[in-house]
Scaffold this motif. Structure first.
Motif, PDB file in Angstrom:
ATOM      1  N   HIS A 127      44.446 -17.919  18.916  1.00 25.58           N
ATOM      2  CA  HIS A 127      43.350 -18.173  17.974  1.00 25.58           C
ATOM      3  C   HIS A 127      43.902 -18.693  16.642  1.00 25.58           C
ATOM      4  CE1 HIS A 127      40.458 -15.978  20.549  1.00 25.58           C
ATOM      5  NE2 HIS A 127      39.573 -16.708  19.900  1.00 25.58           N
TER       6      HIS A 127
ATOM      7  N   ASP B  72      34.393 -17.903  23.422  1.00 23.70           N
ATOM      8  CA  ASP B  72      34.697 -16.584  22.857  1.00 23.70           C
ATOM      9  C   ASP B  72      33.512 -15.637  23.039  1.00 23.70           C
ATOM     10  OD1 ASP B  72      37.313 -16.999  22.026  1.00 23.70           O
ATOM     11  OD2 ASP B  72      36.797 -17.332  19.923  1.00 23.70           O
TER      12      ASP B  72
ATOM     13  N   GLY C 105      37.476 -14.177  17.427  1.00 16.47           N
ATOM     14  CA  GLY C 105      38.813 -13.878  17.934  1.00 16.47           C
ATOM     15  C   GLY C 105      39.236 -12.471  17.565  1.00 16.47           C
TER      16      GLY C 105
END
Length: 159
Positions: free
Chosen positions: A10, A48, A98
């Motif tokens: 990330h 995500d 993240g």
């Protein structure tokens, strides 16, 4: 689960996105069939979010699936970018997602990480995966392939 690779992936993606934004090339038209920086970040945000949903479902004992088709839809990518407030908002969203993903994955038990998740993954209209996968493989694939691939895609937008 050790989330260090996921954190690093990330971080690298966000550094690449900031570099592209700083170079003034975020809106540079990509090669035919490719995405601009905003579309890439919107795609990652959707991936995500789908991964967070799968992790939360596994942790709660609920049945889940993992399907990346919506994360490739042009209209949806544009809508997510607009709702996030543009590329800067998307970078912040991806950063926070993240962090959340790492926080949610870290305490999972081996049994939870081994949860089979019916998975459908497509890329450029081609099926890559259409079978149950352990949740750990979805998270590992995000860290080892998906995010690094999009990091390279972002850096390819530089002049």
């Amino acid at each position: 689960m050790d989330t260090t690779p996921l954190r690093h992936a990330h971080h690298a993606l966000l550094e690449a996105a900031a570099t592209v934004a700083g170079a003034g090339t975020a809106d540079r038209p990509p090669s035919d069939g490719e995405w601009d920086a905003g579309q890439i970040l919107a795609h990652v945000s959707l991936i995500d979010a789908a991964t967070v949903a799968a992790v939360v479902s596994a942790a709660s004992g609920a049945v889940t699936t993992y399907d990346n088709r919506v994360a490739q839809d042009a209209w949806t990518l544009g809508r997510v970018g607009a709702l996030a407030g543009g590329e800067a908002g998307l970078r912040e969203r991806v950063r926070l997602q993240g962090e959340a993903l790492c926080a949610l994955v870290a305490p999972l038990s081996e049994a939870e990480l081994d949860t089979p998740v019916p998975t459908l993954l497509l890329s450029h209209g081609q099926v890559l995966v259409d079978r149950p996968m352990p949740l750990r493989d979805i998270v590992t694939g995000l860290a080892e392939a998906e995010l690094p691939g999009h990091t390279k895609q972002l850096l390819a937008l530089l002049p």
